[in-house]
Design a protein around this motif. Structure first.
Motif, PDB file in Angstrom:
ATOM      1  N   LEU A  80       9.103 -20.000  -5.455  1.00  0.00           N
ATOM      2  CA  LEU A  80       7.723 -20.341  -5.128  1.00  0.00           C
ATOM      3  C   LEU A  80       7.427 -20.011  -3.674  1.00  0.00           C
ATOM      4  O   LEU A  80       8.262 -20.225  -2.787  1.00  0.00           O
ATOM      5  CB  LEU A  80       7.489 -21.837  -5.377  1.00  0.00           C
ATOM      6  N   GLY A  81       6.233 -19.468  -3.440  1.00  0.00           N
ATOM      7  CA  GLY A  81       5.816 -19.151  -2.083  1.00  0.00           C
ATOM      8  C   GLY A  81       4.319 -19.351  -1.913  1.00  0.00           C
ATOM      9  O   GLY A  81       3.595 -19.617  -2.880  1.00  0.00           O
ATOM     10  N   ALA A  82       3.830 -19.184  -0.688  1.00  0.00           N
ATOM     11  CA  ALA A  82       2.440 -19.483  -0.361  1.00  0.00           C
ATOM     12  C   ALA A  82       1.478 -18.355  -0.696  1.00  0.00           C
ATOM     13  O   ALA A  82       0.270 -18.521  -0.521  1.00  0.00           O
ATOM     14  CB  ALA A  82       2.325 -19.833   1.127  1.00  0.00           C
ATOM     15  N   ALA A  83       1.966 -17.215  -1.168  1.00  0.00           N
ATOM     16  CA  ALA A  83       1.146 -16.035  -1.496  1.00  0.00           C
ATOM     17  C   ALA A  83       0.609 -15.400  -0.216  1.00  0.00           C
ATOM     18  O   ALA A  83       0.441 -16.059   0.797  1.00  0.00           O
ATOM     19  CB  ALA A  83       0.015 -16.367  -2.458  1.00  0.00           C
ATOM     20  N   TRP A  84       0.348 -14.081  -0.311  1.00  0.00           N
ATOM     21  CA  TRP A  84      -0.080 -13.368   0.890  1.00  0.00           C
ATOM     22  C   TRP A  84      -0.954 -12.141   0.606  1.00  0.00           C
ATOM     23  O   TRP A  84      -1.681 -11.680   1.475  1.00  0.00           O
ATOM     24  CB  TRP A  84       1.153 -12.871   1.662  1.00  0.00           C
ATOM     25  N   TYR A  85      -0.941 -11.632  -0.630  1.00  0.00           N
ATOM     26  CA  TYR A  85      -1.545 -10.339  -0.938  1.00  0.00           C
ATOM     27  C   TYR A  85      -3.033 -10.546  -1.253  1.00  0.00           C
ATOM     28  O   TYR A  85      -3.437 -10.681  -2.403  1.00  0.00           O
ATOM     29  CB  TYR A  85      -0.799  -9.718  -2.106  1.00  0.00           C
ATOM     30  N   GLU A  86      -3.842 -10.503  -0.218  1.00  0.00           N
ATOM     31  CA  GLU A  86      -5.265 -10.805  -0.382  1.00  0.00           C
ATOM     32  C   GLU A  86      -5.970  -9.788  -1.269  1.00  0.00           C
ATOM     33  O   GLU A  86      -6.875 -10.130  -2.046  1.00  0.00           O
ATOM     34  CB  GLU A  86      -5.935 -10.873   0.990  1.00  0.00           C
ATOM     35  N   ARG A  87      -5.581  -8.523  -1.169  1.00  0.00           N
ATOM     36  CA  ARG A  87      -6.291  -7.468  -1.910  1.00  0.00           C
ATOM     37  C   ARG A  87      -6.307  -7.722  -3.406  1.00  0.00           C
ATOM     38  O   ARG A  87      -7.334  -7.538  -4.070  1.00  0.00           O
ATOM     39  CB  ARG A  87      -5.659  -6.109  -1.614  1.00  0.00           C
ATOM     40  N   GLU A  88      -5.183  -8.166  -3.965  1.00  0.00           N
ATOM     41  CA  GLU A  88      -5.152  -8.382  -5.405  1.00  0.00           C
ATOM     42  C   GLU A  88      -5.991  -9.585  -5.807  1.00  0.00           C
ATOM     43  O   GLU A  88      -6.573  -9.606  -6.897  1.00  0.00           O
ATOM     44  CB  GLU A  88      -3.707  -8.535  -5.896  1.00  0.00           C
ATOM     45  N   HIS A  89      -6.075 -10.584  -4.936  1.00  0.00           N
ATOM     46  CA  HIS A  89      -6.940 -11.729  -5.226  1.00  0.00           C
ATOM     47  C   HIS A  89      -8.410 -11.309  -5.233  1.00  0.00           C
ATOM     48  O   HIS A  89      -9.157 -11.637  -6.164  1.00  0.00           O
ATOM     49  CB  HIS A  89      -6.722 -12.826  -4.188  1.00  0.00           C
ATOM     50  N   LEU A  90      -8.819 -10.588  -4.204  1.00  0.00           N
ATOM     51  CA  LEU A  90     -10.194 -10.112  -4.149  1.00  0.00           C
ATOM     52  C   LEU A  90     -10.476  -9.166  -5.307  1.00  0.00           C
ATOM     53  O   LEU A  90     -11.558  -9.199  -5.907  1.00  0.00           O
ATOM     54  CB  LEU A  90     -10.446  -9.407  -2.815  1.00  0.00           C
ATOM     55  N   GLY A  91      -9.513  -8.325  -5.636  1.00  0.00           N
ATOM     56  CA  GLY A  91      -9.703  -7.346  -6.694  1.00  0.00           C
ATOM     57  C   GLY A  91      -9.990  -7.992  -8.033  1.00  0.00           C
ATOM     58  O   GLY A  91     -10.853  -7.508  -8.787  1.00  0.00           O
ATOM     59  N   LEU A  92      -9.302  -9.063  -8.373  1.00  0.00           N
ATOM     60  CA  LEU A  92      -9.470  -9.700  -9.677  1.00  0.00           C
ATOM     61  C   LEU A  92     -10.266 -10.988  -9.609  1.00  0.00           C
ATOM     62  O   LEU A  92     -10.349 -11.730 -10.597  1.00  0.00           O
ATOM     63  CB  LEU A  92      -8.098  -9.955 -10.314  1.00  0.00           C
ATOM     64  N   GLY A  93     -10.845 -11.283  -8.448  1.00  0.00           N
ATOM     65  CA  GLY A  93     -11.724 -12.440  -8.346  1.00  0.00           C
ATOM     66  C   GLY A  93     -11.011 -13.780  -8.330  1.00  0.00           C
ATOM     67  O   GLY A  93     -11.575 -14.792  -8.754  1.00  0.00           O
TER      68      GLY A  93
END
Length: 308
Positions: free
Chosen positions: A129-142
């Motif tokens: 488990l981690g805090a996540a970091w890849y903003e592009r994929e979040h923005l890409g899929l909403g």
């Protein structure tokens, strides 16, 4: 909330031991043959790992491939669906994601997903488990991508929730970001999945390792940096009233064990001296024959490291 590790049907397996354990991470899925080759290649890789003395097999938890491996133009499979498939292709290797991003799934659902994997694999699931970091994929899929401070708050609450769901306490959970009326999780895991927190941030991540996790996972770096991170972790353990020996040390290797076996051995010897009990390896990006690479590693290289 208590920081004592929750128990379930069976205690989590120890990461440590008298010998170095190896994990294989499958980060690059750009296999020769395109999409049609993904299932047979992953099947072959998993079976080689399962039969070749590999302790753990991990995949990515991303929607898009990471930029260093080509970004969204390259293939990326959903992680837990993939692990469910690989559970049916293997019999002994542990299965997990390196690492699950806290933003990707509601923590109650995450605990249920990993429990399902554990039950159907016969007690082989692990939670990274981690805090996540890849903003592009979040923005890409909403998918919402909160600021860093909030992601770490959610990470801590998620660690609390999964441990509660794998304990005898099926009551409510009330946090700042998550509220669960009932933390019911049936069937129980066959084995309470070991929890590993990935990352090496000194102020937040390693503190959460010391407070909640069975293991840390560090990135490859010069030995002085790695040694310093372990010292920080030990200090957090002391603050939390926890024996540092209870937290297993794992790390991603920086040397290709097939292309540079001598350098690989030197790296592992240094890690063994620092108390690491598990090292991650994996086929190099865009490998022409990833199955051949792993076969060579398990059949020719790892036997020479048995003394570690």
């Amino acid at each position: 909330m208590s920081t004592t590790l929750a128990t379930s049907s069976r205690a989590p397996a120890r990461y440590g031991g008298s010998t170095m354990r190896f994990a294989v991470h499958l980060a690059d899925l750009s296999y020769p043959g395109g999409p049609a080759a993904l299932a047979p290649t992953l099947t072959s890789l998993a079976r080689v790992a399962d039969q070749g003395g590999i302790s753990r097999l991990t995949m990515m938890d991303h929607y898009f491939q990471m930029e260093p491996f080509g970004g969204p133009a390259e293939p990326m499979l959903e992680g837990y669906t993939s692990l469910g498939y690989l559970a049916g292709q293997t019999s002994s290797v542990e299965l997990g994601l390196l690492v699950t991003g806290v933003t990707y799934r509601h923590p109650g659902l995450l605990a249920k997903i990993i429990t399902t994997l554990d039950v159907l694999s016969g007690g082989r699931a692990v939670l990274g488990l981690g805090a996540a970091w890849y903003e592009r994929e979040h923005l890409g899929l909403g998918v919402p991508f909160p600021p860093t401070a909030e992601r770490f708050e959610r990470l801590e609450e998620t660690l609390q929730i999964v441990r509660q769901m794998w304990s005898d306490d099926d009551g409510p959970y009330a946090g700042k970001h998550y509220q669960l009326a009932e933390t019911v999780c049936l069937p129980r895991p066959v084995r309470r999945p070991p929890i590993m927190v990935g990352g090496q941030g000194e102020r937040k991540t390693l503190r959460l390792v010391a407070r909640y996790a069975d293991a840390c996972n560090l990135f490859p770096a010069d030995l002085e940096t790695v040694r310093h991170k372990l010292q920080v972790l030990d200090a957090h353990c002391e603050t939390e009233g926890r024996d540092p020996a209870e937290v297993a040390r794992t790390i991603i290797a920086g040397t290709d064990g097939v292309a540079d076996p001598d350098g690989f051995r030197r790296e592992l010897e240094a890690y063994a001296d620092l108390g690491f009990s598990m090292v991650w390896v994996g086929p190099p990006p865009k490998a022409a024959d990833p199955v051949g690479w792993l076969t060579e590693l398990t059949e020719r290289r790892l036997p020479d490291l048995a003394d570690l």
